[in-house]
Write a protein that holds these residues in place. Structure first.
Motif, mmCIF file in Angstrom:
data_model
loop_
_atom_site.group_PDB
_atom_site.id
_atom_site.type_symbol
_atom_site.label_atom_id
_atom_site.label_comp_id
_atom_site.label_asym_id
_atom_site.label_seq_id
_atom_site.Cartn_x
_atom_site.Cartn_y
_atom_site.Cartn_z
ATOM 1 N N UNK A 260 1.206 69.648 62.575
ATOM 2 C CA UNK A 260 1.388 69.492 61.138
ATOM 3 C C UNK A 260 1.177 68.040 60.698
ATOM 4 N N UNK B 61 -2.684 67.282 60.804
ATOM 5 C CA UNK B 61 -3.511 67.899 59.755
ATOM 6 C C UNK B 61 -3.187 67.334 58.372
ATOM 7 N N UNK B 62 -1.924 66.959 58.159
ATOM 8 C CA UNK B 62 -1.564 66.375 56.875
ATOM 9 C C UNK B 62 -2.227 65.010 56.711
ATOM 10 N N UNK C 96 -6.390 65.652 57.308
ATOM 11 C CA UNK C 96 -6.978 66.791 56.587
ATOM 12 C C UNK C 96 -8.009 67.542 57.402
ATOM 13 N N UNK C 97 -7.547 68.088 58.529
ATOM 14 C CA UNK C 97 -8.429 68.963 59.301
ATOM 15 C C UNK C 97 -7.724 70.284 59.553
ATOM 16 N N UNK C 98 -8.502 71.271 59.954
ATOM 17 C CA UNK C 98 -7.965 72.597 60.212
ATOM 18 C C UNK C 98 -6.989 72.556 61.406
ATOM 19 N N UNK C 99 -5.813 73.173 61.257
ATOM 20 C CA UNK C 99 -4.842 73.161 62.366
ATOM 21 C C UNK C 99 -5.428 73.663 63.687
ATOM 22 N N UNK D 35 -8.532 63.570 50.074
ATOM 23 C CA UNK D 35 -7.971 63.613 51.415
ATOM 24 C C UNK D 35 -6.521 64.085 51.377
ATOM 25 N N UNK E 165 -6.338 67.881 50.516
ATOM 26 C CA UNK E 165 -6.699 68.734 51.652
ATOM 27 C C UNK E 165 -5.669 68.622 52.774
ATOM 28 N N UNK E 166 -5.059 67.430 52.914
ATOM 29 C CA UNK E 166 -3.996 67.252 53.899
ATOM 30 C C UNK E 166 -2.810 68.160 53.595
ATOM 31 N N UNK E 167 -2.432 68.215 52.325
ATOM 32 C CA UNK E 167 -1.341 69.096 51.902
ATOM 33 C C UNK E 167 -1.696 70.560 52.158
ATOM 34 N N UNK F 102 -3.757 71.718 54.399
ATOM 35 C CA UNK F 102 -3.768 72.003 55.832
ATOM 36 C C UNK F 102 -2.359 72.047 56.412
ATOM 37 N N UNK F 103 -1.459 71.225 55.883
ATOM 38 C CA UNK F 103 -0.086 71.275 56.397
ATOM 39 C C UNK F 103 0.545 72.618 56.045
ATOM 40 N N UNK F 104 0.130 73.188 54.915
ATOM 41 C CA UNK F 104 0.599 74.525 54.553
ATOM 42 C C UNK F 104 0.095 75.562 55.541
ATOM 43 N N UNK F 105 -1.189 75.436 55.900
ATOM 44 C CA UNK F 105 -1.779 76.376 56.850
ATOM 45 C C UNK F 105 -1.063 76.268 58.204
ATOM 46 N N UNK F 106 -0.705 75.030 58.592
ATOM 47 C CA UNK F 106 -0.031 74.835 59.873
ATOM 48 C C UNK F 106 1.372 75.412 59.834
ATOM 49 N N UNK F 107 1.979 75.417 58.640
ATOM 50 C CA UNK F 107 3.375 75.820 58.528
ATOM 51 C C UNK F 107 3.597 77.314 58.457
ATOM 52 N N UNK G 228 -14.379 69.819 57.898
ATOM 53 C CA UNK G 228 -13.064 69.380 58.376
ATOM 54 C C UNK G 228 -12.042 70.499 58.332
ATOM 55 N N UNK G 229 -11.970 71.179 57.187
ATOM 56 C CA UNK G 229 -10.809 72.036 56.960
ATOM 57 C C UNK G 229 -11.075 73.527 57.174
ATOM 58 N N UNK G 230 -12.324 73.938 57.146
ATOM 59 C CA UNK G 230 -12.584 75.375 57.196
ATOM 60 C C UNK G 230 -12.952 75.815 58.610
#
Lengths: 129, 298
Positions: A41, A44-45, A48-51, B167, B170-172, B174-179, B196-198
């Motif tokens: 977490x 990624x925060x 900004x990358x995919x977990x 940034x 997208x960080x926020x 991704x932290x949601x996705x991790x959580x 980066x994110x997808x």
């Protein structure tokens, strides 16, 4: 603690970039046995990358025996760059050096050698998968 | 959990005479962060609005989390939507937005929303109209997340943001996705952000889906081939040409590989996401590329 970053232009897969950064930190002594890696977490925060990219990097490091995940706590460094890993690299590198000598003797230049290696590597991966 | 995040069959949307979306059939499994790319007017917003239930299909069908979009209040509660212009009321305070959200949604995580706003350093007394673009986007996302949606749809969420705000946004995300377990579909022009994110990609061109799939598999399954141009010589076997460029001597192909290239005389390179997207977007290149493959058929 290690601070990750991502070089979008490098062409190296993002998860591998993270793996390389941990390996380098281990080699330089910035990370030692017992240190905790940032949580997924946090990473990624911050960048900004995919977990899944971080999970994959940590799995790879675990697979190499460099880190271990403790359920519910986090991922910890278990070994500084293991001498075993280096030991297995030496003979393989030696073989590669001999192969390079043969390739040059056959008249291949740097680019051709690189292209030949890449093509072989790629088609071998197809067969393996 | 087996139902897809979004599943469409022959989906189409017509505005008067023009089809904004046509004959779209795809299935996005749950648990992905999906990047939706395509040129302006390709149908990205239309697709997202259909998924959110703000538009009704003119043809075919769409199911979101296994149900018809906006079928009832329960279905609406499962889907969060952040439209292009971060729909906020300028005269209403942040607190007002949160109370409105709480009033409209059966499930509402007020605690998480307040915590997030505190993290962002936003006072809930501020009016939305006074916020910067980045703050508006963050507030809009915070509200969408407070619904605890199973699927979050974002239409060009970072288009108007500066690099730092982008940034952080997208960080926020991704932290949601991790959580927690949430699927995300976001449209963007910025392939570097998508990279980066997808982990899943849909390319829309001219109202149609050109390619959809997991990014890792797409990158492994596409290559750039460079070879000499020879009359009558087609693309190698097992390779579907996506885009082709030719000079009088050289041919450069972007191909989808269904197997290894066995023919000699081709240099094979891996391809990055941006080039892959561009190959599918370049319609002229694709049509031209049909020629050699059809000639090759015995």
């Amino acid at each position: 603690m290690i601070e990750f970053y991502l070089d979008a232009k490098s062409g190296v897969a993002p998860y591998l970039q993270l793996v390389h950064q941990v390996r380098r930190a281990l080699k330089l002594g910035a990370l030692r046995a017992g240190d905790q890696l940032p949580t997924v977490r946090e990473v990624v925060t911050r960048i900004a990358i995919n977990p899944n990219t971080v999970f994959k990097a940590y799995r790879e490091l675990e697979h190499e025996g460099l880190v271990a995940a403790r359920a519910g706590v986090g991922t910890f460094v278990t070994a500084t760059t293991s001498d075993d890993v280096i030991a297995t690299l030496v003979p393989i590198r030696h073989d590669l050096e001999q192969w390079l000598v043969r390739a040059r003797a056959a008249g291949l230049d740097e680019d051709s050698i690189e292209a030949l290696f890449r093509d072989t590597f790629r088609s071998e991966r197809y067969v393996a998968s | 959990m087996s139902e897809a995040a979004i599943e469409t069959v022959g989906l189409g949307k017509r505005y008067q005479r023009r089809w904004a979306l046509e004959d779209c059939t795809f299935r996005i499994p749950r648990g992905h962060v999906v990047g939706l790319v395509g040129p302006n007017g390709a149908g990205k917003s239309t697709l997202l609005n259909l998924a959110a239930g703000l538009l009704a299909p003119s043809a075919g069908s769409i199911k979101v989390l296994g149900e018809q979009p906006a079928r009832d209040a329960a279905q609406l509660a499962r889907v969060g939507f952040v439209p292009q212009d971060a729909a906020l009321y300028g005269w209403l305070s942040i607190e007002g937005h949160l109370r409105l959200g709480e009033h409209c949604n059966p499930q509402w995580d007020a605690k998480a929303a307040h915590a997030r706003l505190a993290e962002l350093g936003l006072s809930t007394r501020q009016r939305a109209g006074k916020l910067s673009g980045g703050q508006r986007a963050q507030l809009s996302l915070t509200i969408a997340l407070a619904k605890c949606p199973e699927l979050l749809l974002l239409d060009e969420p970072v288009a108007s943001l500066d690099p730092l705000a982008r940034r952080e946004f997208l960080g926020l995300l991704m932290s949601t996705v991790a959580g927690r377990d949430v699927s995300i579909v976001l449209s963007s022009h910025l392939v570097s952000d998508i990279e980066r994110v997808c982990d899943y990609l849909i390319v829309l061109v001219d109202s149609r889906v050109r390619v959809a799939g997991e990014i890792e598999e797409l990158l492994a399954g596409h290559h750039r081939l460079i070879g000499l141009r020879q009359p009558g010589v087609a693309a190698p076997a097992n390779q579907t040409v996506i885009a082709a460029r030719e000079t009088d001597r050289q041919r450069m192909l972007v191909v989808r590989s269904d197997g290894p290239v066995v023919e000699t005389g081709w240099e094979i390179e891996s391809i990055n996401l941006e080039d892959l997207v561009l190959a599918y977007m370049g319609e002229g290149a694709a049509r031209q590329a049909q020629l050699p493959t059809t000639q090759a058929a015995p």
